[in-house]
Design an enzyme around this catalytic site. Structure first.
Site, PDB file in Angstrom:
ATOM      1  CG  PHE A 109       2.860 -18.713  66.675  1.00 14.64           C
ATOM      2  CD1 PHE A 109       3.427 -17.812  67.626  1.00 14.64           C
ATOM      3  CD2 PHE A 109       3.856 -18.845  65.468  1.00 14.64           C
ATOM      4  CE1 PHE A 109       4.338 -16.774  67.101  1.00 14.64           C
ATOM      5  CE2 PHE A 109       4.824 -17.731  65.128  1.00 14.64           C
ATOM      6  CZ  PHE A 109       4.827 -16.706  66.200  1.00 14.64           C
ATOM      7  N   GLY A 123      -4.079 -21.832  65.757  1.00 13.63           N
ATOM      8  CA  GLY A 123      -5.250 -21.646  65.079  1.00 13.63           C
ATOM      9  C   GLY A 123      -5.245 -22.063  63.554  1.00 13.63           C
ATOM     10  CB  SER A 139      -0.803 -14.228  57.797  1.00 17.73           C
ATOM     11  OG  SER A 139      -0.679 -14.607  56.594  1.00 17.73           O
ATOM     12  CG  ASN A 140       1.639 -13.166  53.064  1.00 12.43           C
ATOM     13  OD1 ASN A 140       0.805 -13.264  52.137  1.00 12.43           O
ATOM     14  ND2 ASN A 140       2.181 -14.156  53.808  1.00 12.43           N
ATOM     15  CG  HIS A 141      -2.437 -14.899  53.296  1.00 15.00           C
ATOM     16  ND1 HIS A 141      -2.251 -14.875  51.886  1.00 15.00           N
ATOM     17  CD2 HIS A 141      -1.265 -15.761  53.674  1.00 15.00           C
ATOM     18  CE1 HIS A 141      -1.374 -15.673  51.344  1.00 15.00           C
ATOM     19  NE2 HIS A 141      -1.050 -16.227  52.376  1.00 15.00           N
ATOM     20  CE1 TYR A 177      -4.299 -17.888  58.676  1.00 18.54           C
ATOM     21  CE2 TYR A 177      -3.392 -17.181  56.534  1.00 18.54           C
ATOM     22  CZ  TYR A 177      -3.387 -17.574  57.819  1.00 18.54           C
ATOM     23  OH  TYR A 177      -2.007 -17.656  58.253  1.00 18.54           O
TER      24      TYR A 177
END
Ligand code: NAI
Ligand code: 15L
Length: 268
Positions: free
Chosen positions: A72, A74, A111-113, A136
């Site tokens: 987790f 970063g 991530s959704n990104h 990111y």
């Protein structure tokens, strides 16, 4: 509870603190690390050590004897390329090298990104094309690809959690779709760690959203393989939040929301 200790990177961050408290209370043996001090009381049996993810030997030492790495740590929001690359690319490599050395399972906070430039009208399965919405998101997409490499070449198992918006409560209209409650996150991490197998492929992608009726963007994933189903829902917040949109057509068009519009220079 897990038979071997569990390493949690990013322990001092928002989700790290939530998980430390919840998993510690379940009696897990936690090894915690971050580059900033842990701000809360340590649960029984937990150890915290300051380390930078860019320090490979330190990450290898921290992972010694661990059966699972919950990665987790970063950079957790959009930043310039040079800021992201150290923690999220080099640091990720160190975490995967540790998983390889220990034959540990990796649970990666993606991530959704990583898929943020898909439109909100699309319905995605876990094998959809990656579509990062910034440096990111690109680092998260790279993380999933790195996990594939370590699976195919070294047999390292990975759970890729494409987390939506994990906060105490949803705070805008987009989060009526993307919100993941802390309790659903905790159950997800528990199943990701304890599931005896990740299926024939050795890795799964999970869409990290609660049971929100407005979550019409994400469909098939590996939740049945690990035995997870979300129990909470953003729906009760709808009357308060459905008008809370950005007014920006780029933000409203894409799943990644605000991150897609940062430094956006397309004109057509
Ligand atoms: P956060 O920013 O609160 O926590 C990240 C932690 O990583 C911080 O404590 C920071 O000190 C640590 N860190 C950063 N660079 C480091 C380095 N070089 N070495 C060691 N530690 C370093 O973020 P949050 O919200 O807790 O997110 C945790 C993870 O989940 C992140 O990887 C984030 O990308 C991911 N995620 C979170 C979402 C959310 O809604 N909160 C959504 C999607 C993904
Ligand atoms: C993320 O990946 C971020 O870590 C978090 O701060 C939120 O911005 C979240 O995505 C989101 O998309 O809401």
């Amino acid at each position: 509870i897990p038979q071997k200790p569990v390493l949690l990177t990013g322990a001092s961050g928002a989700l790290g603190r939530v998980l430390t408290k919840a998993l510690g209370a379940q009696g897990w043996t936690l090894r915690l690390t971050d580059r900033v001090p842990f701000p809360d009381p340590l649960p029984e049996g937990a150890r915290f050590q300051l380390a930078d993810l860019e320090d490979g030997p330190a990450i290898l030492r921290l992972a010694e004897g661990c059966g699972t790495i919950l990665h987790f740590g970063g950079i957790s929001v959009e930043h310039p390329f040079e800021t992201v690359i150290g923690p999220n690319i080099r640091g990720l490599y160190h975490a995967y090298e540790a998983a390889r050395r220990e034959r540990a399972r990796m649970v990666f906070a993606s991530s959704n990104h990583a898929i943020g430039f898909h439109e909100r009208t699309e319905l995605l399965d876990d094998d959809c094309a990656l579509a990062p919405d910034g440096y990111y998101g690109l680092s998260k997409a790279y993380g999933e690809l790195m996990g594939g490499l370590y699976r195919d070449k070294h047999g390292v198992e990975s759970v890729f959690l494409r987390i939506g918006s994990c906060f105490p409560e949803p705070i805008d209209a987009r989060m009526l779709a993307t919100w993941l409650s802390y309790a659903d996150l905790t159950r997800l991490i528990t199943r990701a760690t304890l599931a005896p197998s990740l299926g024939p492929k050795g890795s799964v992608v999970i869409w990290g959203a609660s049971n929100n009726s407005r979550m019409t963007w994400w469909r098939r994933d590996g939740r049945d393989v690990i035995g997870w189903a979300p129990q909470d829902s953003a729906d009760a917040y709808a009357p308060a939040l459905e008008g809370k949109t950005s007014g920006n057509p780029v933000i409203e068009r894409y799943q990644g929301g605000g991150f897609t519009a940062l430094d956006y220079s397309r004109t057509e």
